[in-house]
Write an enzyme that holds these catalytic residues in place. Structure first.
Site, PDB file in Angstrom:
ATOM      1  N   ARG A  35       0.822  -1.216   0.000  1.00 35.46           N
ATOM      2  CA  ARG A  35       0.000   0.000   0.000  1.00 35.46           C
ATOM      3  C   ARG A  35       0.855   1.265   0.000  1.00 35.46           C
ATOM      4  O   ARG A  35       0.447   2.294  -0.545  1.00 35.46           O
ATOM      5  CB  ARG A  35      -0.926   0.008   1.209  1.00 35.46           C
ATOM      6  CG  ARG A  35      -2.094  -0.912   1.002  1.00 35.46           C
ATOM      7  CD  ARG A  35      -3.059  -0.841   2.152  1.00 35.46           C
ATOM      8  NE  ARG A  35      -4.334  -1.424   1.775  1.00 35.46           N
ATOM      9  CZ  ARG A  35      -5.210  -1.886   2.641  1.00 35.46           C
ATOM     10  NH1 ARG A  35      -4.960  -1.832   3.939  1.00 35.46           N
ATOM     11  NH2 ARG A  35      -6.349  -2.386   2.231  1.00 35.46           N
ATOM     12  N   LYS A 198     -18.147 -16.535   3.122  1.00 32.95           N
ATOM     13  CA  LYS A 198     -19.534 -16.258   3.473  1.00 32.95           C
ATOM     14  C   LYS A 198     -20.338 -15.617   2.356  1.00 32.95           C
ATOM     15  O   LYS A 198     -19.904 -14.659   1.746  1.00 32.95           O
ATOM     16  CB  LYS A 198     -19.554 -15.294   4.655  1.00 32.95           C
ATOM     17  CG  LYS A 198     -19.102 -15.882   5.962  1.00 32.95           C
ATOM     18  CD  LYS A 198     -19.534 -14.911   7.016  1.00 32.95           C
ATOM     19  CE  LYS A 198     -18.903 -15.152   8.359  1.00 32.95           C
ATOM     20  NZ  LYS A 198     -18.890 -13.869   9.099  1.00 32.95           N
ATOM     21  N   GLY A 351      -8.628  -9.208  -0.158  1.00 36.27           N
ATOM     22  CA  GLY A 351      -7.327  -9.472   0.458  1.00 36.27           C
ATOM     23  C   GLY A 351      -6.847 -10.900   0.256  1.00 36.27           C
ATOM     24  O   GLY A 351      -5.696 -11.145  -0.135  1.00 36.27           O
ATOM     25  N   GLY A 374     -13.262  -3.378   0.859  1.00 33.31           N
ATOM     26  CA  GLY A 374     -14.583  -2.840   1.187  1.00 33.31           C
ATOM     27  C   GLY A 374     -15.027  -1.781   0.193  1.00 33.31           C
ATOM     28  O   GLY A 374     -16.176  -1.755  -0.235  1.00 33.31           O
TER      29      GLY A 374
HETATM   30  P1  ADP Z   1     -11.371 -12.181   0.012  1.00 33.92           P
HETATM   31  O1  ADP Z   1     -10.504 -11.704   1.156  1.00 33.92           O
HETATM   32  O2  ADP Z   1     -10.563 -12.447  -1.226  1.00 33.92           O
HETATM   33  O3  ADP Z   1     -12.556 -11.286  -0.223  1.00 33.92           O
HETATM   34  P2  ADP Z   1     -12.876 -13.937   1.716  1.00 33.92           P
HETATM   35  O4  ADP Z   1     -12.308 -13.236   2.905  1.00 33.92           O
HETATM   36  O5  ADP Z   1     -14.286 -13.740   1.391  1.00 33.92           O
HETATM   37  O6  ADP Z   1     -11.972 -13.600   0.429  1.00 33.92           O
HETATM   38  O7  ADP Z   1     -12.689 -15.512   1.888  1.00 33.92           O
HETATM   39  C1  ADP Z   1     -11.438 -16.093   2.093  1.00 33.92           C
HETATM   40  C2  ADP Z   1     -11.525 -17.245   3.053  1.00 33.92           C
HETATM   41  O8  ADP Z   1     -12.478 -18.195   2.638  1.00 33.92           O
HETATM   42  C3  ADP Z   1     -10.196 -17.949   3.155  1.00 33.92           C
HETATM   43  O9  ADP Z   1      -9.719 -17.836   4.482  1.00 33.92           O
HETATM   44  C4  ADP Z   1     -10.528 -19.387   2.783  1.00 33.92           C
HETATM   45  O10 ADP Z   1      -9.834 -20.347   3.566  1.00 33.92           O
HETATM   46  C5  ADP Z   1     -12.013 -19.470   3.048  1.00 33.92           C
HETATM   47  N1  ADP Z   1     -12.634 -20.570   2.309  1.00 33.92           N
HETATM   48  C6  ADP Z   1     -12.692 -20.739   0.964  1.00 33.92           C
HETATM   49  N2  ADP Z   1     -13.297 -21.893   0.661  1.00 33.92           N
HETATM   50  C7  ADP Z   1     -13.624 -22.492   1.818  1.00 33.92           C
HETATM   51  C8  ADP Z   1     -14.283 -23.725   2.165  1.00 33.92           C
HETATM   52  N3  ADP Z   1     -14.711 -24.563   1.232  1.00 33.92           N
HETATM   53  N4  ADP Z   1     -14.446 -23.975   3.482  1.00 33.92           N
HETATM   54  C9  ADP Z   1     -14.021 -23.130   4.426  1.00 33.92           C
HETATM   55  N5  ADP Z   1     -13.413 -21.961   4.176  1.00 33.92           N
HETATM   56  C10 ADP Z   1     -13.212 -21.640   2.880  1.00 33.92           C
HETATM   57 MG    MG Z   2     -10.763 -11.880   3.316  1.00 37.20          MG
END
Ligand code: ADP
Ligand code: MG
Length: 396
Positions: A35, A198, A351, A374
């Site tokens: 950053r 989620k 992230g 965000g």
């Molecule tokens: P980003 O930061 O790219 O927006 P998220 O924070 O929404 O992504 O999600 C990332 C997390 O989701 C990671 O820690 C990953 O381990 C978890 N994840 C992905 N697939 C699964 C799964 N099938 N079961 C449990 N956790 C998962």
């Molecule tokens: Mg994340």
């Protein structure tokens, strides 16, 4: 449309620059300076044009008062190394304290001063005009280069922009231009890949993307909420049962709008994340009761990679499995490699998604990496970003 940095006459002026230096710090050292590097083009341009810089950023979540853990000293040191010049910094009780005001007043022409963590003052997040007025007194112009903070109406973003003539910095402009390409006439077909933990985090964005995308590819834990909502057995996979109804509505909406939705046909499953050695492949809608889906399976992998071929635009947010722990990184890596090889316009945000692609050495091969999780999500949801809305319009 906001004014751009190149349209601001900064020679001989004091410029307050809002940067996003919210970086990880450990043992007094910056652990990841991405950053800080991202702000360098703006800072260098301003210095070359004869400005005196006063920089402001938040760091972490201090509880509304000074906290040594969240001081910006390590950031000032790292920025000084990257800029190859002195960055003035002094620890103070807050960004607008008397000590800080005196330190800023003593800044020589052409210098760079980093003021203390904006969140040491509770008035920052309250967007208190009194704090904005002190910050505005530090400079005659304001440049906002903190895209990652643009979705917050805080004193250093929204508040101060209302008080000083201003412009968007290069990073802010680059982020907004890249995201605008996704929502304004994207090259088709437009494929969106969503994963992560989620559905609830991403509801707003899914709903909006149904209006924009041609194909929606869903992996990660969030896929199981959709699979279960359709009546599949997902074992111990991570699900959000309170969202089954919403998930069904999203699938119905997609069908009505002609958006092709791909859920993983099969999954790599295990009893626990630590049990990689015991992993086995099952249809995603027939996962045994004692197992959880931790990555997309080989058939899903093939189908997802095929869905990317021929895409004109791709947006990816969220890993497709527990990429932190092999072998559950396989799906994310395979789809990441396919994405990086496309001639399409590709944007990656989030992230964990960035970390996954970075680990695979693929980050340099996507068109745009959106650093503000965000902020990019809220932008794509169609919401107005207060930090951007407060900027002066460009002269037309
Ligand atoms: P980003 O930061 O790219 O927006 P998220 O924070 O929404 O992504 O999600 C990332 C997390 O989701 C990671 O820690 C990953 O381990 C978890 N994840 C992905 N697939 C699964 C799964 N099938 N079961 C449990 N956790 C998962
Ligand atoms: Mg994340």
């Amino acid at each position: 449309m906001y004014r751009r940095l190149d349209d601001l006459n900064v020679s001989g002026e004091r410029v307050l620059v809002r940067v996003d230096f919210n970086v990880p710090i450990k043992d007094g050292e910056v652990k990841d300076d991405t950053r800080i590097r991202a702000a360098l083009p703006t800072l260098r341009a301003l210095l070359e044009r004869g400005a005196t810089l006063v920089l402001t950023s938040h760091l972490g979540r201090p509880k509304g008062g000074p906290d040594d853990k969240y001081r910006l000293g390590p950031v000032a040191r790292r920025l000084g190394e990257l800029l190859g010049r002195e960055v003035r910094y002094t620890p103070t009780p807050g960004p607008a304290s008397t000590e800080q005001q005196e330190f800023v007043a003593a800044a020589p022409p052409g210098s760079v001063t980093l003021i203390e963590n904006s969140r040491f003052d509770p008035r920052e997040e309250a967007n208190d005009p009194a704090l904005a007025r002190v910050l505005a007194s530090y400079a005659s112009l304001y440049v906002d280069d903190a895209f990652g903070a643009a979705h917050r109406a805080h004193a250093t973003t929204e508040g101060v922009a209302r008080l000083l003539p201003n412009a968007a910095g290069y990073l802010m402009d680059a982020e907004l231009s890249a995201l605008a390409k996704l929502v304004e006439r994207p090259a088709r077909p437009f494929v969106v890949v969503l994963g992560g933990a989620k559905v609830s985090d991403k509801l707003g964005i899914i709903t909006r993307l149904l209006d924009l995308a041609d194909t929606l590819v869903v992996g990660g834990a969030m896929a199981y909420t959709f699979v279960a909502a359709r009546g599949g057995s997902v074992g111990k996979s991570l699900v959000e049962p309170e969202l089954y109804h919403t998930a069904r509505r999203i699938l119905d909406d997609a069908r009505e709008r002609g958006v092709h939705v791909l859920l993983p046909l099969d999954s790599l499953c295990a009893r626990a994340i630590a049990d990689g050695a015991g992993a086995s492949v099952h249809p995603s809608a027939a996962i045994p009761d004692d197992l959880m889906g931790l990555d997309i399976g080989p058939a899903a992998r093939q189908e997802f990679v095929a869905a990317l071929q021929g895409a004109g635009t791709v947006f990816w947010n969220g890993p497709l499995g527990v990429f932190e722990t092999p072998p559950f990184d396989g799906g994310t890596m395979a789809v990441g490699a396919a994405l990086a090889a496309l001639p399409a316009y590709t944007v990656v945000g989030g992230g964990d998604s960035i970390a996954a692609l970075n680990a695979a050495g693929l980050l340099g091969r996507v068109s745009h990496v959106s650093t503000g999780g965000g902020a990019s999500r809220e932008y794509l949801e169609g919401r107005v970003l207060p930090g951007v809305a407060a900027l002066d319009p460009a002269a037309s």
